[in-house]
Design a protein around this motif. Structure first.
Motif, mmCIF file in Angstrom:
data_model
loop_
_atom_site.group_PDB
_atom_site.id
_atom_site.type_symbol
_atom_site.label_atom_id
_atom_site.label_comp_id
_atom_site.label_asym_id
_atom_site.label_seq_id
_atom_site.Cartn_x
_atom_site.Cartn_y
_atom_site.Cartn_z
ATOM 1 N N PHE A 67 0.867 -1.173 0.000
ATOM 2 C CA PHE A 67 0.000 0.000 0.000
ATOM 3 C C PHE A 67 0.906 1.225 0.000
ATOM 4 O O PHE A 67 2.083 1.161 0.359
ATOM 5 N N GLY A 68 0.340 2.353 -0.444
ATOM 6 C CA GLY A 68 1.129 3.563 -0.607
ATOM 7 C C GLY A 68 1.637 4.142 0.699
ATOM 8 O O GLY A 68 1.102 3.874 1.779
ATOM 9 N N ASP A 69 2.654 4.956 0.603
ATOM 10 C CA ASP A 69 3.245 5.610 1.777
ATOM 11 C C ASP A 69 2.200 6.442 2.540
ATOM 12 O O ASP A 69 1.305 7.027 1.916
ATOM 13 N N PRO A 70 2.284 6.475 3.860
ATOM 14 C CA PRO A 70 3.312 5.862 4.700
ATOM 15 C C PRO A 70 3.120 4.344 4.819
ATOM 16 O O PRO A 70 2.010 3.881 5.124
ATOM 17 N N PHE A 71 4.195 3.614 4.560
ATOM 18 C CA PHE A 71 4.119 2.161 4.548
ATOM 19 C C PHE A 71 4.351 1.618 5.963
ATOM 20 O O PHE A 71 5.446 1.176 6.320
ATOM 21 N N THR A 72 3.309 1.690 6.764
ATOM 22 C CA THR A 72 3.356 1.217 8.145
ATOM 23 C C THR A 72 2.052 0.509 8.464
ATOM 24 O O THR A 72 0.967 1.087 8.259
ATOM 25 N N VAL A 73 2.136 -0.705 8.941
ATOM 26 C CA VAL A 73 0.932 -1.442 9.328
ATOM 27 C C VAL A 73 0.322 -0.780 10.564
ATOM 28 O O VAL A 73 1.018 -0.565 11.559
ATOM 29 N N PRO A 74 -0.942 -0.431 10.516
ATOM 30 C CA PRO A 74 -1.580 0.220 11.664
ATOM 31 C C PRO A 74 -1.433 -0.599 12.948
ATOM 32 O O PRO A 74 -1.439 -1.835 12.930
ATOM 33 N N TYR A 75 -1.323 0.105 14.029
ATOM 34 C CA TYR A 75 -1.111 -0.487 15.349
ATOM 35 C C TYR A 75 -2.118 -1.584 15.659
ATOM 36 O O TYR A 75 -1.767 -2.652 16.168
ATOM 37 N N THR A 76 -3.396 -1.337 15.339
ATOM 38 C CA THR A 76 -4.446 -2.288 15.711
ATOM 39 C C THR A 76 -4.516 -3.501 14.787
ATOM 40 O O THR A 76 -5.276 -4.430 15.058
ATOM 41 N N LEU A 77 -3.751 -3.491 13.688
ATOM 42 C CA LEU A 77 -3.840 -4.580 12.713
ATOM 43 C C LEU A 77 -2.591 -5.452 12.676
ATOM 44 O O LEU A 77 -2.455 -6.301 11.793
ATOM 45 N N ARG A 78 -1.712 -5.276 13.607
ATOM 46 C CA ARG A 78 -0.465 -6.043 13.598
ATOM 47 C C ARG A 78 -0.677 -7.522 13.890
ATOM 48 O O ARG A 78 0.222 -8.336 13.717
#
Length: 344
Positions: A67-78
């Protein structure tokens, strides 16, 4: 009048059988498939994409997801399985042979991967937004579906892939997210039927519920407290139906070491206000823009207003991003909602 029972699978697929067959054929013939979902992914976007990626892997397909930037998995979906499939957007081929987009109503929702999706030889779009803009070569789009996960499950079934626990977990996260833990009006008997199949595959609803809604850092609680303290109630807004809104700046988050993606639940607290039909949270992103989240209780179409402001979403839940000050954003939204009051 009592309507006859309709199977969720039949309801989702009857209007576009030829498109489903074409999508299946493209996937079966492909050696490599790239998956993408919208920026700042929620449970439906990331859960559906990762579930489908695992299904492709079980078929022996080479696949990657991003997925596009910011490329960070959301906290609640880890907690979602399948994250080993994720690659940074810069590593996605510039013009893939086959790409599948999940939960994105328009190309711009794909952020930095919009150009890549546009250059794909074939682009299957799996989505349920009424604001779908018509992009892609194979649109598997059903605005009446409760979540993109409903359509993803359909495609997985048509490919002959059984529901493993890990595949079902991603789909359940998507379904639960977009139905508000099965409390929104989109929750139908067919939605519960699908949820039952996913639970039968091994999903634990208590564990998913804890990850999605019942976890927060102490810093988040302090940020939430500040947001509620700043909340403003406008009883005359939206034609007298009332609006409540608040803001959360980068400085507010930085003071408590809270990431932007941890703020998803703030609006759920604001929308509880009895006197307000519409709730709005303006959240400053890391790059200084403002992400404006909106919710309606049913009498106002916030989706239309957000589309006019360059965003998208659903009738009762939508958002847009702007470069102006939050007070200006609220002024523009207030004017549109007053003009488009849609009594139900």
């Amino acid at each position: 009048m009592v309507m006859p029972a309709v199977n969720e699978r039949t309801r989702a697929t009857a209007p576009q059988e030829a498109l489903w067959r074409r999508a299946v054929r493209l996937i079966e013939e492909a050696e490599e498939v790239w998956l993408v979902c919208h920026v700042l992914p929620d449970g439906d976007a990331l859960g559906s994409m990762l579930a489908f990626g695992q299904a492709l892997r079980s078929l022996g397909k080479r696949c990657g997801a991003s997925f596009g930037d910011p490329f960070t998995v959301p906290y609640t979906l880890r907690f979602l399985p399948g994250q080993e499939l994720l690659v940074e957007p810069g590593r996605v081929p510039k013009a893939p042979e086959l790409m599948i987009a999940f939960d994105a109503a328009s190309l711009d929702r794909l952020g930095s991967l919009a150009g890549t999706a546009e250059r794909a030889a074939q682009l299957i779009v799996v989505d349920h937004h009424a604001t779908y803009s018509g992009f892609g070569t194979v649109p598997l789009v059903d605005p009446s579906a409760a979540a993109t996960a409903v359509l993803a499950e359909e495609l997985i079934g048509r490919l002959g892939v059984p529901l493993t626990r890990d595949i079902a977990l991603g789909l359940y996260a998507g379904l639960a997210s977009d139905t508000g833990s099965f409390k929104y009006g989109s929750t139908t008997p067919e939605v519960h039927d699908l949820a039952g199949r996913l639970l039968a595959a091994g999903v634990r609803p208590d564990a998913v519920g804890r990850e999605l809604w019942d976890r927060a850092s102490f810093g988040y609680l302090r940020v939430l407290g500040g947001a509620l303290d700043r909340a403003r109630f406008e009883p005359d807004a939206v034609g007298g139906l009332g609006m409540v809104w608040t803001t959360i700046s980068r400085a507010d988050r930085a003071a408590e070491d809270v990431r932007f993606d941890q703020l998803e639940g703030v609006i759920d607290q604001l929308r509880r206000t009895d006197e307000a039909e519409v709730a709005v949270v303006c959240k400053e992103t890391d790059d200084g823009r403002w992400y404006v989240s909106t919710r309606s209780k049913g009498r106002v179409d916030v989706g239309r207003a957000c589309v006019e402001l360059g965003g998208g979403g659903h009738r009762l839940a939508a958002a847009y991003t702007c470069d102006c000050a939050p007070t200006t954003a609220i002024e523009r939204l207030r004017a549109l909602l007053a003009a488009r009051r849609d009594a139900k």
